[in-house]
Scaffold this motif. Structure first.
Motif, mmCIF file in Angstrom:
data_model
loop_
_atom_site.group_PDB
_atom_site.id
_atom_site.type_symbol
_atom_site.label_atom_id
_atom_site.label_comp_id
_atom_site.label_asym_id
_atom_site.label_seq_id
_atom_site.Cartn_x
_atom_site.Cartn_y
_atom_site.Cartn_z
ATOM 1 N N LYS A 164 -7.204 6.998 -8.513
ATOM 2 C CA LYS A 164 -7.197 5.568 -8.802
ATOM 3 C C LYS A 164 -5.911 5.247 -9.556
ATOM 4 O O LYS A 164 -5.611 5.877 -10.570
ATOM 5 C CB LYS A 164 -8.415 5.175 -9.627
ATOM 6 N N THR A 213 1.605 2.417 -3.529
ATOM 7 C CA THR A 213 0.456 3.067 -4.162
ATOM 8 C C THR A 213 0.294 4.493 -3.643
ATOM 9 O O THR A 213 0.014 5.429 -4.404
ATOM 10 C CB THR A 213 -0.821 2.255 -3.884
ATOM 11 N N HIS A 214 0.491 4.654 -2.339
ATOM 12 C CA HIS A 214 0.376 5.987 -1.745
ATOM 13 C C HIS A 214 1.430 6.932 -2.329
ATOM 14 O O HIS A 214 1.130 8.101 -2.634
ATOM 15 C CB HIS A 214 0.528 5.884 -0.228
ATOM 16 N N GLU A 215 2.659 6.443 -2.484
ATOM 17 C CA GLU A 215 3.718 7.277 -3.054
ATOM 18 C C GLU A 215 3.391 7.671 -4.493
ATOM 19 O O GLU A 215 3.648 8.807 -4.914
ATOM 20 C CB GLU A 215 5.055 6.532 -3.004
ATOM 21 N N LYS A 275 0.397 8.010 -5.742
ATOM 22 C CA LYS A 275 -0.665 9.018 -5.675
ATOM 23 C C LYS A 275 -0.081 10.396 -5.362
ATOM 24 O O LYS A 275 -0.491 11.409 -5.945
ATOM 25 C CB LYS A 275 -1.694 8.629 -4.612
ATOM 26 N N LYS A 276 0.864 10.444 -4.449
ATOM 27 C CA LYS A 276 1.484 11.728 -4.107
ATOM 28 C C LYS A 276 2.206 12.325 -5.306
ATOM 29 O O LYS A 276 2.149 13.538 -5.552
ATOM 30 C CB LYS A 276 2.453 11.534 -2.936
ATOM 31 N N SER A 292 -4.071 17.398 -1.795
ATOM 32 C CA SER A 292 -3.994 16.058 -1.206
ATOM 33 C C SER A 292 -5.310 15.670 -0.564
ATOM 34 O O SER A 292 -5.741 14.515 -0.645
ATOM 35 C CB SER A 292 -2.866 15.999 -0.169
ATOM 36 N N ASP A 293 -5.965 16.642 0.097
ATOM 37 C CA ASP A 293 -7.241 16.345 0.741
ATOM 38 C C ASP A 293 -8.266 15.841 -0.267
ATOM 39 O O ASP A 293 -9.065 14.944 0.028
ATOM 40 C CB ASP A 293 -7.778 17.602 1.439
ATOM 41 N N LEU A 350 -6.115 12.518 -2.933
ATOM 42 C CA LEU A 350 -5.827 11.192 -2.388
ATOM 43 C C LEU A 350 -7.083 10.338 -2.297
ATOM 44 O O LEU A 350 -7.037 9.120 -2.467
ATOM 45 C CB LEU A 350 -5.179 11.316 -1.003
ATOM 46 N N ALA A 351 -8.192 10.972 -2.030
ATOM 47 C CA ALA A 351 -9.439 10.218 -1.892
ATOM 48 C C ALA A 351 -9.989 9.770 -3.237
ATOM 49 O O ALA A 351 -10.669 8.741 -3.337
ATOM 50 C CB ALA A 351 -10.473 11.066 -1.153
ATOM 51 N N PRO A 385 0.806 -1.238 0.000
ATOM 52 C CA PRO A 385 0.000 0.000 0.000
ATOM 53 C C PRO A 385 0.831 1.276 0.000
ATOM 54 O O PRO A 385 0.432 2.275 -0.603
ATOM 55 C CB PRO A 385 -0.827 -0.128 1.288
ATOM 56 N N TRP A 386 1.982 1.251 0.660
ATOM 57 C CA TRP A 386 2.767 2.480 0.720
ATOM 58 C C TRP A 386 3.293 2.884 -0.656
ATOM 59 O O TRP A 386 3.509 4.076 -0.921
ATOM 60 C CB TRP A 386 3.913 2.351 1.726
#
Length: 604
Positions: A95, A48-50, A52-53, A87-88, A91-92, A45-46
């Motif tokens: 995809k 995917t998070h990177e 997205k950022k 980001s608010d 991030l939500a 998951p981290w």
């Protein structure tokens, strides 16, 4: 994703994890750390998070900055506000459709797509510093396309403290250095050190500690010893509280664990490669001065796998020596042929006698090789009765045979059994005599351990104690030849030295008996410690270069081994395990002294 002004699609810069790998099988199988390929293999998951950022930076932050006429870094507070707002929302809604890929780059610049054939997850900790349930050995077996690649063999002998270690890899600090060109990415860096300890990780897996320098990017790289076999795989380094790298405390996955990891895979003969014998023959020819042969072998290696950096360099060197051969020495052999012919009979006799004497002798390292080949020699302890009873050490699993009963003793061995006899007699005289007796009895495969027990311990190979010995005593005995050590005997109650005496450059090991360490405190003599066999004492004064701080009295009839100052210093400098044991003893002494002072203070 949506930055607040409708959906938008972007392709952010990929997340890239780099590390080092090495071919364990010349057909195209590599070993590296699991954490090196984990981002592409399991896509945690981290990652995917990177991604997205990165997408938010590209799709939201940069357009917003341009709309305000700003560039990155011009107004940090505005840039951070834009980033938080984006980001608010982003991030939500983002995809991610990742395209994971594992690429292996060879030293010739070739990039090969790899797939994971076996995976043991890295050791990961949760927020409470507890290992995650799926933590494993941090190893991955990769497969690239079929080919002929240079492979490295796994070491079969367990590492010992002090063994040399050379870590190969591609540290990020070198790859990203602004003063180096792109060729730095094609040739591995080598750092040197030694095995400095054995530890366990959070889930009880053994790791080898080494002081050979390493950095991010070395992960997965092989740590080889002087015989070019892999003793471990670089797995993690040490960081300070601020996050900076702390050198001298790096950790390796032992080779035996790599071998276990490979069980059940297609890699059945680690280290096997069609490239290796060609490459090795080229190096051997170059070192022997056969430059034309070296050129031919290096050219053959270059055809098997073109453009490898090391092959090109040595091929160039060999070709240069063919064109410009080094000067040959004057042919003294021909000039003195007449003298040689006249003396050939005498020298031939000398060489013949030397060969005859050594024809049954084997070096300790050759014994290890015999064991590794599965020949399982029986180690026969044939020391004289006096030597056997004097020394507390023996070779692991050795069978005792009194040399005086060699002609009649029942050995319960097959006539073809490989036997290696060892003793402590000068020039292995006792082993040679017993070997002759056993061969006469029909045991045709009897060898003599060259150097005997002393040769074995000097090679830093394992030994056992016949009786219970403290660790420090075991290490001292392993590094002493009892024949050249002075011995002193004391009767019970006899003074060995007094508090305040000049140490005269001497420390002692208790070979037999007991010793009481006493000191005058508050006008009365108190017993501080009682020492037994194998314990070292008297060395504190040598370290301090001062008088004796306590008295030593024989608690029973006692025999001591005298260790001279220069001998002890040499042992401390050259035998790391002994140094560690001495430091442990000194640490315990400090703790005991502090406790004693505290108790004395409370009494007052």
């Amino acid at each position: 994703m949506n930055c607040g002004q409708g959906p938008v699609e972007v392709s952010p810069a990929p997340f890239i994890e780099t590390g080092t790998g090495w071919f364990v099988d010349g057909r195209g199988f590599l070993i590296t750390n699991a954490h090196v390929v984990d981002p592409a293999h399991r896509l945690p998951p981290w990652v995917t998070h990177e991604l997205k950022k990165k997408a938010i930076e590209q799709a939201c932050v940069e357009p917003a900055l341009r709309a305000r006429g700003l560039i990155r870094g011009q107004r940090p507070e505005v840039e951070e506000q834009i980033r938080r707002q984006a980001s608010d929302v982003g991030l939500a809604t983002a995809k991610v459709a990742p395209v994971p890929k594992i690429t292996v780059m060879l030293s010739n610049g070739t990039k090969l797509t790899a797939e994971v054939r076996k995976f043991s997850p890295p050791l990961l900790l949760d927020n409470d510093n507890r290992p995650l349930p799926d933590s494993g050995r941090d190893l991955a077996l990769l497969r690239v396309r079929d080919g002929v690649y240079p492979a490295i063999t796994l070491a079969k002998r367990d590492s010992q403290i002090g063994d040399p270690v050379h870590i190969l890899g591609f540290p990020g600090v070198v790859l990203s250095h602004e003063l180096l060109n792109k060729s730095a990415a094609l040739e591995a860096s080598v750092t040197n050190g030694a095995v400095s300890g054995f530890k366990q990780d959070q889930i009880g897996q053994g790791v080898i500690q080494s002081d050979a320098p390493a950095a991010h990017g070395n992960s997965g790289g092989p740590a080889v010893t002087d015989d070019a076999t892999v003793v471990g795989v670089m797995t993690f380094i040490s960081l300070s509280s601020s996050g900076s790298e702390v050198q001298g405390f790096n950790f390796l996955i032992p080779a035996k664990d790599v071998a276990k990891f490979l069980e059940g895979t297609e890699v059945t003969k680690p280290g096997e490669s069609a490239f290796n014998p060609v490459w090795g023959a080229g190096i051997e020819a170059l070192l022997d001065g056969h430059y034309s042969s070296a050129v031919a072998k290096f050219q053959e290696a270059n055809k098997l796998l073109p453009g490898l950096t090391d092959v090109k360099r040595l091929l160039t060197e060999a070709e240069d020596k063919v064109k410009n051969p080094p000067p040959r020495p004057f042919p003294w052999a021909w000039a003195t042929l007449g003298v040689t012919l006249l003396s050939l009979g005498a020298y031939g006799g000398m060489w013949g006698r030397r060969w005859w004497k050594n024809r049954f002798r084997v070096q300790p390292t050759q014994v290890i090789a015999l064991i590794e080949r599965g020949l399982n020699p029986v180690m026969l302890d044939v020391r004289t009765k006096t030597d056997y009873e004097t020394s507390p050490l023996k070779l692991p699993g050795a069978v005792r045979l009194d040399p005086e009963s060699a002609e009649t003793a029942n050995l319960n061995l097959e006539p073809a059994q490989l036997i290696v006899a060892y003793c402590t007699s000068p020039e292995e005289a006792t082993s040679a005599r017993v070997g002759n007796v056993l061969r006469a009895r029909g045991f045709k495969n009897v060898r003599i351990l060259k150097g005997g027990l002393g040769g074995w311990t000097n090679a830093r190979l394992p030994v056992e104690a016949k009786s219970s010995l403290p660790s420090i005593g075991l290490e001292i005995y392993k590094n002493l030849s009892l024949g050249d050590i002075e011995r002193r005997r004391f009767r019970a109650g006899e003074v060995i030295f007094r508090e305040g005496d000049d140490p005269r450059g001497e420390a002692y090991v208790i070979h037999a008996g007991t010793v009481e360490i006493k000191r005058r405190l508050d006008g009365a003599e108190r017993t501080l410690n009682r020492l037994g066999e194998g314990q070292l004492f008297g060395h504190m004064a040598l370290f301090r270069k001062g008088p004796r701080s306590a008295s030593a009295i024989a608690g029973s009839d006692t025999e001591l081994l005298v260790i001279r100052d220069e001998r002890l210093e040499w042992l401390m400098r050259n035998r790391p395990q002994l140094t560690i044991e001495v430091l442990k003893e000194l640490s315990n002494l400090v703790v005991a002294t502090d406790k004693e002072r505290a108790e004395a203070g409370s009494v007052r």
